[in-house]
Every structure is written in structure tokens, then in C-alpha cells.
Write a protein that holds these residues in place. Structure first.
Motif, PDB file in Angstrom:
ATOM      1  N   TYR A 125      -7.241  92.075  13.952  1.00 20.27           N
ATOM      2  CA  TYR A 125      -8.424  91.595  14.680  1.00 20.27           C
ATOM      3  C   TYR A 125      -8.085  90.492  15.685  1.00 20.27           C
ATOM      4  O   TYR A 125      -8.810  90.294  16.646  1.00 20.27           O
ATOM      5  CB  TYR A 125      -9.488  91.088  13.697  1.00 20.27           C
ATOM      6  CG  TYR A 125     -10.129  92.210  12.912  1.00 20.27           C
ATOM      7  CD1 TYR A 125     -10.911  93.167  13.562  1.00 20.27           C
ATOM      8  CD2 TYR A 125      -9.944  92.336  11.541  1.00 20.27           C
ATOM      9  CE1 TYR A 125     -11.497  94.209  12.864  1.00 20.27           C
ATOM     10  CE2 TYR A 125     -10.518  93.378  10.831  1.00 20.27           C
ATOM     11  CZ  TYR A 125     -11.298  94.308  11.501  1.00 20.27           C
ATOM     12  OH  TYR A 125     -11.868  95.338  10.807  1.00 20.27           O
ATOM     13  N   HIS A 142      -9.049 107.164  14.486  1.00 27.67           N
ATOM     14  CA  HIS A 142      -9.509 105.779  14.258  1.00 27.67           C
ATOM     15  C   HIS A 142      -9.912 105.149  15.596  1.00 27.67           C
ATOM     16  O   HIS A 142     -10.911 104.431  15.681  1.00 27.67           O
ATOM     17  CB  HIS A 142      -8.399 104.924  13.633  1.00 27.67           C
ATOM     18  CG  HIS A 142      -7.787 105.512  12.393  1.00 27.67           C
ATOM     19  ND1 HIS A 142      -6.646 105.005  11.819  1.00 27.67           N
ATOM     20  CD2 HIS A 142      -8.148 106.562  11.626  1.00 27.67           C
ATOM     21  CE1 HIS A 142      -6.333 105.722  10.756  1.00 27.67           C
ATOM     22  NE2 HIS A 142      -7.227 106.682  10.621  1.00 27.67           N
ATOM     23  N   GLY A 145     -13.240 106.212  16.476  1.00 27.25           N
ATOM     24  CA  GLY A 145     -14.249 105.528  15.659  1.00 27.25           C
ATOM     25  C   GLY A 145     -14.527 104.116  16.147  1.00 27.25           C
ATOM     26  O   GLY A 145     -15.693 103.692  16.230  1.00 27.25           O
ATOM     27  N   VAL A 146     -13.481 103.381  16.479  1.00 27.14           N
ATOM     28  CA  VAL A 146     -13.672 102.022  17.003  1.00 27.14           C
ATOM     29  C   VAL A 146     -14.466 102.082  18.308  1.00 27.14           C
ATOM     30  O   VAL A 146     -15.406 101.302  18.525  1.00 27.14           O
ATOM     31  CB  VAL A 146     -12.310 101.325  17.223  1.00 27.14           C
ATOM     32  CG1 VAL A 146     -12.469 100.076  18.090  1.00 27.14           C
ATOM     33  CG2 VAL A 146     -11.682 100.949  15.879  1.00 27.14           C
ATOM     34  N   ALA A 149     -18.166 103.112  17.606  1.00 26.14           N
ATOM     35  CA  ALA A 149     -18.910 101.986  17.021  1.00 26.14           C
ATOM     36  C   ALA A 149     -19.233 100.952  18.103  1.00 26.14           C
ATOM     37  O   ALA A 149     -20.337 100.399  18.133  1.00 26.14           O
ATOM     38  CB  ALA A 149     -18.108 101.349  15.889  1.00 26.14           C
ATOM     39  N   LYS A 153     -22.942  99.638  19.306  1.00 25.23           N
ATOM     40  CA  LYS A 153     -23.304  98.219  19.285  1.00 25.23           C
ATOM     41  C   LYS A 153     -23.587  97.683  20.687  1.00 25.23           C
ATOM     42  O   LYS A 153     -23.891  96.505  20.857  1.00 25.23           O
ATOM     43  CB  LYS A 153     -22.175  97.399  18.642  1.00 25.23           C
ATOM     44  CG  LYS A 153     -22.004  97.708  17.150  1.00 25.23           C
ATOM     45  CD  LYS A 153     -21.101  96.696  16.455  1.00 25.23           C
ATOM     46  CE  LYS A 153     -19.643  96.901  16.795  1.00 25.23           C
ATOM     47  NZ  LYS A 153     -18.745  95.981  16.053  1.00 25.23           N
TER      48      LYS A 153
ATOM     49  N   GLY B  71     -12.222 104.214  11.831  1.00 24.60           N
ATOM     50  CA  GLY B  71     -12.349 103.373  13.019  1.00 24.60           C
ATOM     51  C   GLY B  71     -13.689 102.656  13.075  1.00 24.60           C
ATOM     52  O   GLY B  71     -13.768 101.478  13.444  1.00 24.60           O
ATOM     53  N   MET B  72     -14.754 103.339  12.694  1.00 21.71           N
ATOM     54  CA  MET B  72     -16.075 102.710  12.729  1.00 21.71           C
ATOM     55  C   MET B  72     -16.167 101.597  11.695  1.00 21.71           C
ATOM     56  O   MET B  72     -16.762 100.542  11.951  1.00 21.71           O
ATOM     57  CB  MET B  72     -17.168 103.761  12.521  1.00 21.71           C
ATOM     58  CG  MET B  72     -17.260 104.723  13.712  1.00 21.71           C
ATOM     59  SD  MET B  72     -18.540 105.987  13.540  1.00 21.71           S
ATOM     60  CE  MET B  72     -20.017 105.015  13.850  1.00 21.71           C
ATOM     61  N   ALA B  73     -15.546 101.820  10.523  1.00 17.47           N
ATOM     62  CA  ALA B  73     -15.532 100.767   9.504  1.00 17.47           C
ATOM     63  C   ALA B  73     -14.704  99.574   9.980  1.00 17.47           C
ATOM     64  O   ALA B  73     -15.041  98.421   9.714  1.00 17.47           O
ATOM     65  CB  ALA B  73     -14.984 101.317   8.184  1.00 17.47           C
ATOM     66  N   MET B  74     -13.622  99.850  10.715  1.00 18.89           N
ATOM     67  CA  MET B  74     -12.823  98.753  11.287  1.00 18.89           C
ATOM     68  C   MET B  74     -13.641  97.930  12.259  1.00 18.89           C
ATOM     69  O   MET B  74     -13.375  96.755  12.462  1.00 18.89           O
ATOM     70  CB  MET B  74     -11.612  99.321  12.063  1.00 18.89           C
ATOM     71  CG  MET B  74     -10.486  99.824  11.219  1.00 18.89           C
ATOM     72  SD  MET B  74      -9.154 100.531  12.253  1.00 18.89           S
ATOM     73  CE  MET B  74      -8.416  99.022  12.920  1.00 18.89           C
ATOM     74  N   ASN B  75     -14.606  98.568  12.878  1.00 16.83           N
ATOM     75  CA  ASN B  75     -15.385  97.917  13.935  1.00 16.83           C
ATOM     76  C   ASN B  75     -16.814  97.612  13.488  1.00 16.83           C
ATOM     77  O   ASN B  75     -17.763  97.753  14.250  1.00 16.83           O
ATOM     78  CB  ASN B  75     -15.375  98.775  15.201  1.00 16.83           C
ATOM     79  CG  ASN B  75     -15.697  97.964  16.449  1.00 16.83           C
ATOM     80  OD1 ASN B  75     -15.871  96.746  16.382  1.00 16.83           O
ATOM     81  ND2 ASN B  75     -15.786  98.637  17.585  1.00 16.83           N
ATOM     82  N   GLY B  76     -16.952  97.217  12.224  1.00 10.36           N
ATOM     83  CA  GLY B  76     -18.204  96.604  11.795  1.00 10.36           C
ATOM     84  C   GLY B  76     -19.289  97.503  11.247  1.00 10.36           C
ATOM     85  O   GLY B  76     -20.373  97.029  10.927  1.00 10.36           O
ATOM     86  N   MET B  77     -19.022  98.813  11.122  1.00  9.49           N
ATOM     87  CA  MET B  77     -20.047  99.700  10.581  1.00  9.49           C
ATOM     88  C   MET B  77     -19.760 100.004   9.109  1.00  9.49           C
ATOM     89  O   MET B  77     -18.665  99.757   8.614  1.00  9.49           O
ATOM     90  CB  MET B  77     -20.098 101.018  11.363  1.00  9.49           C
ATOM     91  CG  MET B  77     -20.088 100.877  12.878  1.00  9.49           C
ATOM     92  SD  MET B  77     -21.564 100.071  13.537  1.00  9.49           S
ATOM     93  CE  MET B  77     -22.613 101.479  13.829  1.00  9.49           C
ATOM     94  N   GLN B 112     -10.652  95.688   6.106  1.00 14.23           N
ATOM     95  CA  GLN B 112     -11.303  96.297   4.956  1.00 14.23           C
ATOM     96  C   GLN B 112     -12.099  97.501   5.448  1.00 14.23           C
ATOM     97  O   GLN B 112     -12.593  97.498   6.562  1.00 14.23           O
ATOM     98  CB  GLN B 112     -12.240  95.288   4.290  1.00 14.23           C
ATOM     99  CG  GLN B 112     -11.509  93.991   3.973  1.00 14.23           C
ATOM    100  CD  GLN B 112     -12.413  92.951   3.342  1.00 14.23           C
ATOM    101  OE1 GLN B 112     -13.528  93.246   2.943  1.00 14.23           O
ATOM    102  NE2 GLN B 112     -11.926  91.723   3.246  1.00 14.23           N
TER     103      GLN B 112
END
Lengths: 362, 328
Positions: A125, A142, A145-146, A149, A153, B71-77, B112
Motif C-alpha cells: 500500500y 487482481h 479487481g483493483v 473497485a 469508488k 483485487g477488489m478486496a485489496m482495494n477496500g471492498m 488482508q
């Protein structure tokens, strides 16, 4: 008026703005980067090359277990991060240590994986750099996904996802491009095509006209660039990042480069390729051509050379000093990071190891 | 709150709805989970209620689904993803084992992944091939994963709510054949803690240890045994990883005899792990070797043959009969 197909297909030839002789070329779609950008690129290339050389030397001295070098690919490594903002993400592979370092990650922490004292040594991070992926292409979903997300947001993050030519054969490459296209996720998929996956040449990975051509099957615009031309890479990757950020969806960029050295120090490249295949690529070195161009422009002052050399000397010293002592490892760490709350079974196993170590010391 | 009679499928749907209402970072995605509401209707109405951004269909690619969730969990979801059927989840195996399970460890706890992978699993519904696997042992074997499976309607609600709130990734195994089982439940009741088993029935003579779809069968067997004069304890594991050794071993020590009941094949499985742990920890309390009632070590059979593969009341009672009663 361009057709959809024309929009999605890459240029007829890899984009090259400064050729291997240091000669600049006009391009209908891309402009030469500014003097400042090219001088920054030069400084970073000198530092990146020194990082590779020093890390390889430290393997020979036994300070690193292994080092998959990006020697010869430094323009790709550095252009990929020079076009990003601090708020953007980088998803690197095991060969992208120079790229990671250029994001500001501590050089020693970038080598934790390859030194062997832990897996990922840095906080992903802190500089928005994902852990290096050793399994091929698994990091690409991944990255999607980032990016997805971030869009949900309302953030304007772009994700730079690195992959090699071998990685494009994996199912995860396909799934990631397809998902990114369907969800219009702001990801730039950047293939460093260095012609080899350990010993297997590109012809055994793909029969596509180019790897950038794979984009059209997903509805993702593909582009290709000379991977040893910092100027062309900055222009092409910069435009791809801008388009992704502007909401035009994922972009695919292939850089044509070459793995000048063996896969790692443990590999013997003489078993699968001849030296006369490598030699021409030495003449296409990314540093030499940029240096020639900058000299011809009269931009490469002694101050800039000194600054670049100082940066390179500094990172080399950091690696030598930081990797010289044996890393300290703590067996208790083995159990510390599996779950937010440790399980009874792991408590018992940690106690077992503690007792075993106590008996050895006694 | 008054008790309502609902099915396990409805309880899971309510858990998702309540979790999405409570926390807007919870998103649900997978194959056919949008307009259709999932092939088992577990996500029924969620897209209509929460919108396309919170509950959505994806391309048909399980590795992509799980990888995107990482990836979504890495970025706050807090992503919840559905694998449509047990055996259709296998393409995601590498993502689960190499990334979902290891991310916290490889980053020393800095990254996490609070995510849930929902997997309808098991047989008993007449499914054709690749629709009836019990895949929990693959996941339970993998360090870093938490593997949960409800056996009651109330647990389905409570455990799914807990799984979504959990700071680590949870593989949430839903017994397909129990989807339509109805119970009177009060959803405001305290939710079960992840990693803790529960004693469903107390009896002094022997312990049945079961989880997921095997729990109702074990309870039925205990009912029949009681009529025949033998009192059985039934432990419902709720979580197969981590295993609640404490509850399991306490029951075995109290009764001195045990049978493990599981729908999965027995070889190198959750059931074999339970036997190993009980034998290691409770050996001196045991009056007989621990027995197992599991599926045979064969691929899950076609629908017309599946009754031979599934644990039955008779097989459980036969195993209990074999626990060397004549010696005591």
C-alpha cells in the motif's frame, strides 16, 4: 474515419521514436517526449542498469539466492512507472524489480523475495505496488479487481499490469483482458515480449501476428512499441494510461525487447540459443541510443551525467551495504501472519517449534 | 422478533441482503447471480434492490471471478463471489490456493483479503456429473483458508453474516441438498462464531462428528439409536478449518466412542484428519477405534446410483454397532 477494427489493431510496425542509431523519427500518432522527460528517462536508465548489474554481482557473491535480471529491458521497466501517478497501482512480476524500485520502494525491500528472508518485503500500500507475482499472469485478474473497485469508488486510479510473452499463454491473461474489457476497467496491460520464456521462444507461445493483436479479440485496443526505445515507450504507455484514465477502458501494449541475459543465474542459455542471435540486440541497447540522441541534441550536460552517475552509485551502494549482512529471520514469524486471529492448531505448532529450538540451544 | 419459517436458500439470501445493507463495501458477483438471482436463487432480488454495481453477473470464468475479488478486496471492498457448482469452481483453484490463501502471509499481514467464496456443494439432488462434488478437503488442506459449512437454516444465516464480516478469506460451502429445508428461525439470534463447533444432541454412549449435509443424517441416526436404547452425542463442526478440537475432543472423552460422518470420499479428507486428531488427543479415553462413514473413493456417481455413495442412517448405525460394545 477509422473502423472499429482499425481502432483496436496495433500499428503496422512497433512504434519507434528514436531508433537504435539515436536518430529521431516522426510518427503520425505519437510525439517525441519533452527534453525533461527524456533526461529523466536517461537518469533512471543509468540507475536501473546499475541496479541490475549490482544485483547480478550479489548473486555471484552469494548474497541473493537468485536474480531474474531485466538487463536490456530497463526502458520497459522504467517507462512503465514514469507514466504513472502516485495514486496509480503497479502489478509486477518477478523480473520487474527495477520497476518496483523506481516507484520508490526501498531497494533492499524489493529484493527480500530473491534474498529469501520473506516473500514480499515491502508494504504494497505504501507505493501502490502489488507483491511480485511468481506464478505467471495470476496477478492480472487482481489488477482488474483493483481497477474495478477504484471505479466503483469514483477514483481515477489507473493500474499498470506487467506480464511477459510467456504469460500471455496463461488462462489468467485471457480472463483478465476479457473481464477488464467487459467492465471497462482502467488497466494498462503491458507485455514485455523479451522473446523467451526460460528456454521456450515466442514462436512456441503464440502464432498471432503480434501479441498486441490479441487485444482485438477482447475489444481492447492493442499497440506495440520498440521495447528498447524509451521515447517511444513513454509516448505509447503515456497515451494508454491517459485513455484508461479518461474512461476509454483497458489498453494493451506490447513492447518488443529481448532478454539479453539468461532467465536467471541458474539458467544456461547456451543450451537453447546461439550467441549470434544475442549480439544484434546489444546494438539495440536502450541506454546507448538515448545517450546518442541526447548528445546530438546537446542536452547531456556534465551535470546531468554526474547526477545520473550519482544516482546509480547510490543504489549500488545501497544494495552492497544492505545485502551484505546476513538477514535476521525469526522462526516465530512462520506462524504470525496466517490469520487475523491465530488458530489453536497454529498456537500448538508454534509452541512445538519454540520447544524444539529451546532444546537445541540447551 | 418473531420466528419465521424459511428455507436455507432464503436464509442465505437474507444474510446477503442484510450484509449489503449494513456495509456498502460488500459486493456480490458471479455467474447468473444478477437478473436470474443465481441458479439456486441465493442472490434473488439483490440486483434489483442494490443495483448493478453491488450485485452483478460476470463473464463465465471462475479464475477471473476469484482473481478479480482478490483485487477488489485489496482495494477496500468486501467481495462475495459465487462458484455456481462445486466442480465448476476448480478453474479458480490456483487463485484460491496461491493468492487468496497466501496474501496475508506473503505480505506479513499488510494485505488482508476480507472475501467470501460461496460454493454450493455435495450430492443428494440428482445432479448429473460435475454437479455433486464435496470439495471441502482441498480447501481445508490449504493453510490460510477458513472453511465453513452450515447444516441448519439458522446457521446458514448466522455463519454467512460472520463470514462476510471476517477479516480473512472464507470458503463458504453450502450443502445443496439442504437449500430447501425449512425451519422456524429467529434471525436476530446471536450468530455462531467461526471456528467453533456445536453439540446438536447430547448422549452418553457415543459421539457422531458430522458437518454440512451429513449433520441431518447423523441426527436422524441418533434419533433411531435412542429408540433402540443407545444415546448418541452429535457434534456439528460448522467450520472444517480451523477444526474445533476442543469441542470434538470433549465430546469424545465424555462418550469414549466416536464415528465421523462425512459426505466426501474418505481418503486424505477432513474426516481422516478428524480421526487422526481424535486418536492423537483422546487415545486413552477411547474404548474402540474411531470409525468413519464416508463416501466411497470413487467419482461422484450418476443420479440413479448416488444413494449408494451418500452416508445413510443405516450405515451410521452399523458403524456405531461396530464400536466394540461387548468389551465394555
Amino acid at each position: 474515419m477509422t473502423t472499429v477494427e482499425e481502432h483496436l489493431l496495433p500499428s503496422a510496425e512497433p512504434v519507434c521514436l528514436i531508433d537504435q542509431n539515436g536518430v529521431p523519427h516522426d510518427h503520425p500518432s505519437y510525439r517525441l517526449p519533452t527534453k525533461e522527460a527524456l533526461l529523466d528517462g536517461y537518469t533512471q536508465l543509468i540507475r536501473g542498469r546499475r541496479f541490475n548489474d549490482q544485483a547480478s554481482a550479489l548473486v555471484r557473491q552469494g548474497r541473493l539466492a537468485v536474480y531474474p535480471s531485466s538487463f536490456g529491458q530497463e526502458a520497459c521497466q522504467l517507462a512503465a512507472t514514469m507514466v504513472l501517478r502516485d495514486s496509480d497501482w503497479l502489478f509486477p512480476t518477478y523480473r520487474d524489480t527495477v520497476s518496483i524500485m523506481s516507484r520508490g520502494v526501498d531497494p533492499i525491500e524489493t529484493l527480500t523475495l530473491l534474498r529469501g528472508d520473506w516473500h514480499c518485503g515491502y508494504d504494497p500500500y505504501e507505493h501502490k505496488v502489488a507483491p511480485q507475482a511468481t506464478p505467471l499472469a495470476t496477478q492480472l485478474p487482481h489488477a482488474v479487481g483493483v481497477a474495478h473497485a477504484a471505479r466503483l469508488k469514483g477514483e481515477d486510479t489507473v493500474v499498470m499490469a506487467l506480464v511477459g510473452d510467456g504469460g500471455t499463454s496463461e488462462g489468467d491473461f485471457h480472463e483478465a483482458l476479457n473481464f477488464a474489457a467487459v467492465f471497462q476497467a482502467p488497466v494498462v496491460f503491458f507485455i514485455q515480449n523479451n522473446e523467451y520464456a526460460i528456454s521456450v521462444p515466442l514462436a512456441r507461445q503464440s502464432a498471432a501476428p503480434s501479441l498486441a493483436h490479441k487485444g482485438i479479440g477482447y475489444g481492447v485496443p492493442g499497440e506495440r512499441a520498440d521495447g528498447n526505445d524509451m521515447a517511444g515507450l513513454l509516448a505509447v504507455l503515456g497515451q494508454a494510461v491517459d485513455k484508461a484514465r479518461a474512461g476509454e477502458g483497458p489498453q494493451l501494449v506490447e513492447a518488443h525487447t529481448y532478454r539479453v541475459q539468461a532467465h536467471t543465474n541458474a539458467d544456461d542459455a547456451s543450451r537453447y540459443r546461439q550467441d549470434d542471435e544475442v549480439t544484434p540486440w546489444l546494438d539495440r541497447d536502450p541506454i546507448a541510443r538515448l545517450t546518442t540522441y541526447l548528445e546530438q541534441q546537446g542536452w547531456l550536460s556534465s551535470e546531468i551525467r554526474a547526477t545520473a552517475e550519482a544516482g546509480a552509485a547510490e543504489v549500488a551502494a545501497q544494495l552492497r551495504d544492505g545485502l551484505m549482512p546476513e538477514p535476521s529471520v525469526d522462526p516465530a514469524d512462520l506462524f504470525a501472519h496466517l490469520y487475523a486471529s491465530e488458530t489453536q492448531q497454529l498456537r500448538e505448532q508454534a509452541a512445538f517449534l519454540r520447544d524444539e529450538l529451546a532444546r537445541e540451544e540447551a | 422478533m418473531t420466528h419465521t419459517k424459511i428455507s436455507m436458500a432464503q436464509a442465505l439470501n437474507q444474510a446477503l441482503r442484510d450484509a449489503m445493507t449494513a456495509d456498502e463495501s460488500v459486493v456480490m458477483f458471479g455467474e447468473d447471480v444478477g437478473a436470474l438471482g443465481g441458479v439456486f436463487r441465493i442472490t434473488d432480488g439483490l440486483t434489483a434492490e442494490f443495483g448493478e454495481q453491488r450485485c452483478f453477473d460476470t463473464p463465465l470464468a471462475e479464475a477471473g471471478i476469484v482473481g478479480m475479488a482478490v483485487g477488489m478486496a485489496m482495494n477496500g471492498m468486501r467481495p462475495v463471489v459465487e462458484m455456481q457448482f462445486d466442480a465448476f469452481g476448480y478453474p479458480a483453484f490456483e487463485q484460491v490456493v496461491s493468492h487468496v490463501a497466501k496474501m496475508r502471509n506473503r505480505t506479513r499481514g499488510r494485505v488482508q483479503l476480507p472475501m467470501v467464496i460461496r460454493i454450493p456443494y455435495g450430492g443428494g439432488i440428482g445432479g448429473v456429473e460435475h454437479h455433486s462434488d464435496s470439495s471441502e478437503s482441498y480447501f481445508a488442506h490449504t493453510p490460510g483458508l477458513t472453511v465453513v459449512t452450515p447444516a441448519t437454516v439458522a446457521d446458514a444465516y448466522g455463519l454467512l453474516r460472520k463470514a462476510i464480516e471476517f477479516p480473512d478469506p472464507v470458503v463458504f460451502m453450502e450443502p445443496k441438498k439442504l437449500y430447501w429445508a425449512k425451519e422456524e428461525v429467529d434471525l436476530t439470534e446471536a450468530q455462531p462464531e467461526i471456528g467453533k463447533a456445536v453439540v446438536r444432541r447430547d448422549g452418553a454412549d457415543a459421539t457422531l462428528i458430522a458437518y454440512g449435509p451429513a449433520v441431518p443424517v447423523a441426527l436422524e441416526a441418533a434419533e433411531v439409536a435412542a429408540a433402540e436404547g443407545r444415546q448418541l452425542t452429535v457434534v456439528d463442526l460448522r467450520s472444517v478449518a480451523p477444526l474445533d478440537d476442543e469441542t470434538v475432543c470433549a465430546a469424545v472423552r465424555r462418550t469414549g466412542r466416536a464415528v465421523v460422518v462425512a459426505e466426501a470420499s474418505g481418503f486424505a479428507s477432513v474426516s481422516s484428519e478428524i480421526v487422526a486428531r481424535v486418536t492423537e488427543k483422546c487415545f486413552h479415553s477411547l474404548a474402540a477405534p474411531v470409525r468413519r462413514v464416508t463416501a466411497f473413493d470413487i467419482p461422484f456417481p450418476p443420479p440413479k446410483l448416488e444413494k449408494y455413495q451418500l452416508p445413510s442412517v443405516d450405515r451410521i448405525l452399523d458403524a456405531v454397532d461396530d464400536l466394540q460394545w461387548e468389551d465394555s
